[in-house]
Design a protein around this motif. Structure first.
Motif, PDB file in Angstrom:
ATOM      1  N   GLN A  69     -19.162 -72.155  30.024  1.00 25.60           N
ATOM      2  CA  GLN A  69     -19.057 -70.849  30.684  1.00 25.60           C
ATOM      3  C   GLN A  69     -17.621 -70.564  31.127  1.00 25.60           C
ATOM      4  O   GLN A  69     -17.343 -69.507  31.693  1.00 25.60           O
ATOM      5  N   LYS A 182     -24.330 -72.161  21.568  1.00 26.93           N
ATOM      6  CA  LYS A 182     -25.196 -70.993  21.755  1.00 26.93           C
ATOM      7  C   LYS A 182     -26.440 -71.062  20.873  1.00 26.93           C
ATOM      8  O   LYS A 182     -27.504 -70.559  21.240  1.00 26.93           O
ATOM      9  N   ILE A 381     -14.663 -56.635  28.342  1.00 29.21           N
ATOM     10  CA  ILE A 381     -16.033 -56.338  27.920  1.00 29.21           C
ATOM     11  C   ILE A 381     -17.035 -56.842  28.950  1.00 29.21           C
ATOM     12  O   ILE A 381     -17.049 -58.015  29.321  1.00 29.21           O
ATOM     13  N   GLU A 382     -17.878 -55.908  29.422  1.00 28.31           N
ATOM     14  CA  GLU A 382     -18.989 -56.253  30.303  1.00 28.31           C
ATOM     15  C   GLU A 382     -20.295 -55.961  29.578  1.00 28.31           C
ATOM     16  O   GLU A 382     -20.324 -55.195  28.602  1.00 28.31           O
ATOM     17  N   LYS A 383     -21.353 -56.581  30.047  1.00 31.93           N
ATOM     18  CA  LYS A 383     -22.642 -56.416  29.382  1.00 31.93           C
ATOM     19  C   LYS A 383     -23.023 -54.939  29.310  1.00 31.93           C
ATOM     20  O   LYS A 383     -22.978 -54.227  30.316  1.00 31.93           O
ATOM     21  N   ASP A 385     -21.396 -52.670  27.377  1.00 31.34           N
ATOM     22  CA  ASP A 385     -20.287 -51.863  26.871  1.00 31.34           C
ATOM     23  C   ASP A 385     -20.377 -51.708  25.355  1.00 31.34           C
ATOM     24  O   ASP A 385     -21.071 -52.470  24.673  1.00 31.34           O
ATOM     25  N   PRO A 398     -18.226 -64.100  21.565  1.00 32.20           N
ATOM     26  CA  PRO A 398     -18.727 -64.007  22.942  1.00 32.20           C
ATOM     27  C   PRO A 398     -18.725 -62.575  23.494  1.00 32.20           C
ATOM     28  O   PRO A 398     -19.652 -62.179  24.208  1.00 32.20           O
ATOM     29  N   ALA A 399     -17.692 -61.792  23.165  1.00 30.20           N
ATOM     30  CA  ALA A 399     -17.641 -60.395  23.611  1.00 30.20           C
ATOM     31  C   ALA A 399     -18.664 -59.551  22.854  1.00 30.20           C
ATOM     32  O   ALA A 399     -19.279 -58.639  23.435  1.00 30.20           O
ATOM     33  N   GLU A 401     -21.534 -60.508  21.843  1.00 28.14           N
ATOM     34  CA  GLU A 401     -22.863 -60.794  22.385  1.00 28.14           C
ATOM     35  C   GLU A 401     -23.159 -59.991  23.648  1.00 28.14           C
ATOM     36  O   GLU A 401     -24.321 -59.735  23.974  1.00 28.14           O
ATOM     37  N   LYS A 402     -22.117 -59.572  24.370  1.00 25.70           N
ATOM     38  CA  LYS A 402     -22.307 -58.752  25.570  1.00 25.70           C
ATOM     39  C   LYS A 402     -22.449 -57.268  25.245  1.00 25.70           C
ATOM     40  O   LYS A 402     -22.908 -56.486  26.071  1.00 25.70           O
ATOM     41  N   SER A 403     -22.022 -56.865  24.054  1.00 26.04           N
ATOM     42  CA  SER A 403     -21.914 -55.446  23.706  1.00 26.04           C
ATOM     43  C   SER A 403     -23.255 -54.868  23.292  1.00 26.04           C
ATOM     44  O   SER A 403     -24.103 -55.559  22.716  1.00 26.04           O
ATOM     45  N   THR A 404     -23.403 -53.580  23.553  1.00 24.05           N
ATOM     46  CA  THR A 404     -24.627 -52.891  23.137  1.00 24.05           C
ATOM     47  C   THR A 404     -24.470 -52.257  21.769  1.00 24.05           C
ATOM     48  O   THR A 404     -25.448 -51.882  21.125  1.00 24.05           O
TER      49      THR A 404
END
Length: 461
Positions: A69, A182, A381-383, A385, A398-399, A401-404
């Protein structure tokens, strides 16, 4: 288990011995498909390298210290793991086996670019591509897209030994290590290495035996992407490739889209190095494959799918008029997303399109834009975005995976952004040409990847 194996002694059941990519290539060779000449440095060779240098205990200690993390912890410890491999000595017996196999490869009639007398005198050797073949790579549920290293235009035994160690070390890049974590795969694993005659491709690309953007409805459509030079520019999303669709049953060409191709990867004839250069202007908007070549390649693709009895993701190239297959693997995403979102696309008909591209992973999403110009900006990038960039790379996973949703300037249906988005099940539009200049941080948008359109989100429902 030998340290070196040629494909005649291998098959698709040999994954644990040579890795997935090499096992599949051997299967193709033995089934009569046109594959460039090669040999494989086995998993046992890697394991013996680890044993003889007493690396296992050091690997275990370093891996135990990784905080997955924490980006800095991952980066620092993975560098230590790679350094252990790069600084270790190649055992003399493995060195000798590699050198002998390389000499044999250089002597094959199909590989000779130089007079046989010079080869016999030991003064020249063939250019090769050195490619990863990990045990957990290229299996049905995990494509490991772009995780491990491939090194092109390698020449000479010393360069080859160095390249093999670099491929071994790529087991522990930040992105590959995080990917295994992951996907609940072993962090310490093994890898085979393919040493393959370097095809100096005039043309190359990727083919899917189903339409990857609509694998259920497009199950009878073979999709081919093509560009000039080596295929790295397609996979890395650095070119807008040609796209051809062929009916799998009738063998007829259904559709052709000629891309605007600017960049190509080739071998510099003076230095032997792999370089990127602009495609001559007169070829940038020319169809890469002739109709006859499209149909020949499509026929190979259909036969490969029939051989495996499963849809395939195939890399190909063409040299001096001959088409070669350089990789095949199972398509990892066969779920249909269109059925869930197709009707919702009607909601967007009255909105103004601000950006148009190719819907590489269908679906609809809304969110806030974050434009990423380089890897140092991934922290933005935040979850939830929407990630907007020129083209994604394995380091961006990793970024992603947070993206919509994801929107890119470059790329086609088989580029990194497209493949990973389909695996993640999120909408993706590629090849917009201007997303990073049209969109800005904080913009609220709707991404309709089913229709390849981006709209401003006015808050209306």
């Amino acid at each position: 288990m030998p340290y070196i194996l040629f494909p005649e002694r291998l098959g698709k059941e040999s994954i644990k011995d040579v890795g997935g990519k090499a096992a599949n290539l051997a299967e193709l060779v033995n089934a009569g498909f046109p594959v460039p000449e090669h040999f494989t440095v086995t998993v046992e060779a890697y394991n013996e390298f680890v044993r003889s240098n007493r690396l296992h205990e050091q690997f275990t200690e370093i891996i135990s210290k990784i905080d997955f993390q924490n980006v800095e912890s991952l980066k620092e410890n993975c560098q230590k793991l790679r350094d252990l491999i790069l600084n270790a000595r190649m055992p003399s017996l493995i060195y000798e086996h590699i050198a002998s196999a390389y000499k044999k490869l250089s002597m094959l009639p199909e590989t000779r670019e130089i007079p046989i007398e010079m080869l016999r005198a030991g003064r020249e050797s063939v250019f090769v591509a050195v490619r990863s073949s990990a045990v957990v790579e290229d299996i049905a549920k995990a494509s490991s897209a772009g995780q491990y290293e491939s090194i092109l235009n390698v020449k000479g035994v010393d360069q080859l030994i160095d390249a093999i160690k670099r491929v071994w070390a790529s087991l522990y890049t930040d992105r590959a290590t995080y990917y295994r974590y992951k996907n609940q795969q072993p962090i310490e694993t093994a890898i085979g290495v393919i040493v393959q005659r370097m095809v100096q491709s005039e043309k190359s690309g990727v083919a899917f035996t189903v339409d990857p953007t609509s694998p259920v409805k497009g199950a009878n459509r073979i999709m081919i992407e093509a560009t000039w030079g080596l295929g790295e520019t397609i996979v890395q999303g650095q070119v807008e490739p040609d796209m051809y669709f062929v009916d799998k049953t009738t063998g007829q060409i259904l559709e052709k889209k000629v891309g605007h191709k600017i960049l190509q990867t080739i071998r510099d004839q003076k230095t032997g190095e792999t370089i990127k250069t602009n495609i001559p202007q007169e070829l940038q908007d020319v169809q890469v494959l002739s109709d006859e070549e499209i149909l020949t390649l499509a026929a190979y693709c259909k036969k490969i799918e029939e051989h495996y009895n499963f849809p395939q993701d195939i890399e190909w190239c063409a040299e001096r008029g001959k088409i070669y297959i350089v990789q095949t693997r199972a398509v990892t995403t066969l779920q249909e997303h269109e059925e869930k979102v197709e009707e919702r696309g009607a909601e967007q008909k009255e909105r103004k399109v601000i950006l148009q591209g190719f819907g590489a992973s269908p679906g609809i999403a809304r969110g806030v834009v974050k434009v990423i110009h380089d890897l140092n900006e991934m922290g933005k990038i935040e979850k939830g975005d929407i990630l907007v960039t020129t083209m994604t790379s394995p380091d961006m996973v990793p970024a992603m995976e947070k993206s919509t949703a994801i929107v890119t300037d470059q790329g086609g249906a088989t580029c990194h952004a497209a493949i990973v988005s389909r695996e993640l099940g999120i909408p993706c539009i590629v090849g917009t040409r201007s997303a990073t200049t049209t969109l800005h941080d904080g913009d609220k948008i709707i991404v309709d990847a089913t229709h390849g359109a981006v709209y401003l989100d006015t808050g209306e429902t």
